[in-house]
Design an enzyme around this catalytic site. Structure first.
Site, PDB file in Angstrom:
ATOM      1  CB  CYS A   1      -2.395  -1.093   8.693  1.00  5.57           C
ATOM      2  SG  CYS A   1      -0.926  -0.078   8.935  1.00  5.57           S
TER       3      CYS A   1
ATOM      4  CD  GLU B   1       2.176  -1.472  10.719  1.00  3.16           C
ATOM      5  OE1 GLU B   1       1.014  -1.800  11.056  1.00  3.16           O
ATOM      6  OE2 GLU B   1       2.446  -0.962   9.633  1.00  3.16           O
TER       7      GLU B   1
ATOM      8  CG  ASN C   1      -0.357  -0.285   2.503  1.00  3.43           C
ATOM      9  OD1 ASN C   1       0.694  -0.926   2.596  1.00  3.43           O
ATOM     10  ND2 ASN C   1      -0.980   0.179   3.569  1.00  3.43           N
TER      11      ASN C   1
ATOM     12  CD  GLU D   1       8.323   0.032  10.276  1.00  4.04           C
ATOM     13  OE1 GLU D   1       8.954  -0.973   9.921  1.00  4.04           O
ATOM     14  OE2 GLU D   1       7.188   0.299   9.834  1.00  4.04           O
TER      15      GLU D   1
END
Length: 497
Positions: free
Chosen positions: A304, A270, A171, A477
């Site tokens: 997400c 993630e 994405n 992250e």
């Protein structure tokens, strides 16, 4: 508002942004025995072809990364790593227009949004880790202790975790790649980066940029594309890999954890999200309604952390639904290359089928379709969709959709809103709107999620850690925490004379 796509015309004139791309293995740009097609999701036509790496290619890439880590000074020469990161930052900016056109064509990203998280925004991740590398304390003194009649000096040093397998989703391919590469390289790791099969050309472009415009040594960065899941599995099981960093679905994340356990690899995951936007009864309802409409349409809902559940005061439900529906009606969608398009297509026919299937099942289960729910051709477009009368336990309220679909759920006060928001296996992100910031913050602190916005505040930036609770992942992250994911701590002690 769907418009004819100009990318068809560009392709007809021989101006396609795609060209033959190559794998990066051990410092060499190489092809593969076969290729696989990548699509332009705005036209549903073949954009180009990517080299289809094999398990043997993956093993060669890991071997190269292992040699680079074990036999060079990459992991110990922070000054040289800083130099290479600065080169990469400049090269990204110098070549950003080529990346922009490729991203629009392959990812379906709207040109209007490319200065943000699709293209230029992620460059600042490289800048951030270069700056952090200048003064990061890789060594920390713990002081002296006395034992057995002697003084002992103790300190802790941070060392690179080793060889990293980085596997990314489709994405936001540049953002996802740089959010793994930049901190891994700053830490002194070597990397095998695997592109998503839906968007391989963008990631291969990054590999070529590194090979041609930086002094990063052979084997330090390797970039693969493949249509075969076996290549990803090979990376997760390989004994030469010390750490796996993965962004993608929770289902795949579970399999990666299981594979990593065979050799007890370090993992950063993630994963999915089903984030909630909570509206309290003292909020200015226009703000969360507009925010929800435009955020759900951003990149066709393929994010997400998007707040796909809008949890609103029951007594104001209809008013807020009308505001959101009006917001959806004002979203220009269509050709992503057009400068005024806000929402482009979904990535593939399979993804559109999935989104539409979930919407149809929700309606069959009793949900009300307020607006949207339509496929638009050519390409993989799906109109911004709003559903009400959604049960909090239903599939549409529990499962990640990855499309421009928003569900509205009523609540009966702050406690009920918190309970609904926490009714999920996920805990990636969320938000709350209220006229009282202290009240909003009290609600936010009770919701189990890794990142939270208050009244539209933006948390996503290179210096802010990002990651989830529960089944949304492990680790963080970006930010200082993102660097430390790629480091190991080693404790030293010596006798003081």
């Amino acid at each position: 508002m769907h418009s004819e796509t100009s990318t068809d015309q560009a392709a007809a004139e021989g101006q396609s942004p795609a060209r033959e791309r190559r794998l990066l293995i051990d410092g060499e740009l190489v092809g593969a025995a076969t290729t696989f097609p990548t699509m332009n999701p705005a036209t549903a036509t073949v954009l180009g072809h990517a080299p289809d790496a094999t398990v043997e290619d993956a093993e060669a890439a890991v071997d190269a990364a292992r040699r680079a880590f074990d036999t060079t000074t990459w992991s110990t020469d922070a000054k040289f790593r800083l130099h290479c990161l600065e080169q990469l930052y400049r090269a990204l900016h110098d070549n950003k227009e080529e990346l922009r056109e490729l991203t629009i064509a392959e990812v379906g990203a709207a040109r209007l949004l490319t200065p943000g998280p699709q293209v230029e925004g992620p460059f600042e991740i490289v800048r951030y880790y270069a700056d952090l590398l200048r003064d990061y304390p890789f060594s920390e003194e713990l002081g002296e202790i006395e034992s057995r009649g002697m003084k002992h000096r103790r300190w802790v040093e941070k060392e690179a975790a080793g060889v990293v397998a980085a596997i990314i989703a489709y994405n936001y391919p540049t953002q996802l790649a740089l959010a793994k590469l930049a901190p891994a390289l700053a830490a002194g790791c070597t990397v095998v980066l695997k592109a998503a099969p839906d968007t391989p050309l963008v990631t291969l472009w990054l590999g070529e940029l590194i090979a041609e415009h930086t002094d990063i040594p052979a084997g330090v960065v390797n970039v693969l594309s493949s249509s075969e899941a076996a290549v990803g599995r090979a990376l997760t099981f390989h004994s030469g890999v010390d750490m796996i960093t993965f962004t993608g679905s929770t289902a795949t994340g579970r399999r990666i954890m299981a594979a990593a356990s065979e050799t007890v690899k370090k993992v950063f995951l993630e994963l999915g999200g089903k984030s909630a936007m909570v509206v309290l009864d003292d909020a200015d309802f226009a703000a969360p309604a507009m925010f929800s409409a435009f955020s759900m349409a951003s990149h066709a809902g393929q994010g997400c952390a998007l707040t796909t559940r809008l949890i609103v005061p029951r007594q104001h439900h209809d008013e807020i639904v009308e505001l959101v529906a009006n917001g959806f009606s004002n979203i220009p969608y269509g050709d992503p290359s057009h400068p005024h398009t806000y929402m482009g297509p979904l990535i593939s026919q399979a993804q559109r089928d999935k989104v539409d299937g979930m919407v149809r099942r929700a309606i069959e289960a009793g949900a009300t379709l307020v607006t949207g729910g339509e496929r638009v051709d050519p390409g993989y477009f799906y109109t911004p969709t709003l559903l009400t009368n959604v049960h909090p336990d239903s599939e549409i309220a529990q499962e990640e959709i990855f499309g421009p679909v928003l569900v509205v759920i009523p609540h009966d006060g702050d406690d009920d809103a918190v309970a609904i928001a926490n009714n999920s296996i996920y805990g990636l992100a969320g938000g709350v709107f209220s006229g009282d910031e202290a009240r909003a913050l009290a609600v936010a602190r009770r919701i189990r999620a890794g990142a939270f916005m208050i009244n539209g505040g933006m948390y996503f930036a290179p210096d802010t850690p990002f990651g989830g609770y529960k089944q949304s992942g492990i680790g963080r992250e970006m930010g200082r925490a993102g660097l430390e994911e790629f480091l190991e701590s080693k404790t030293f002690a010596t006798v003081v004379a």
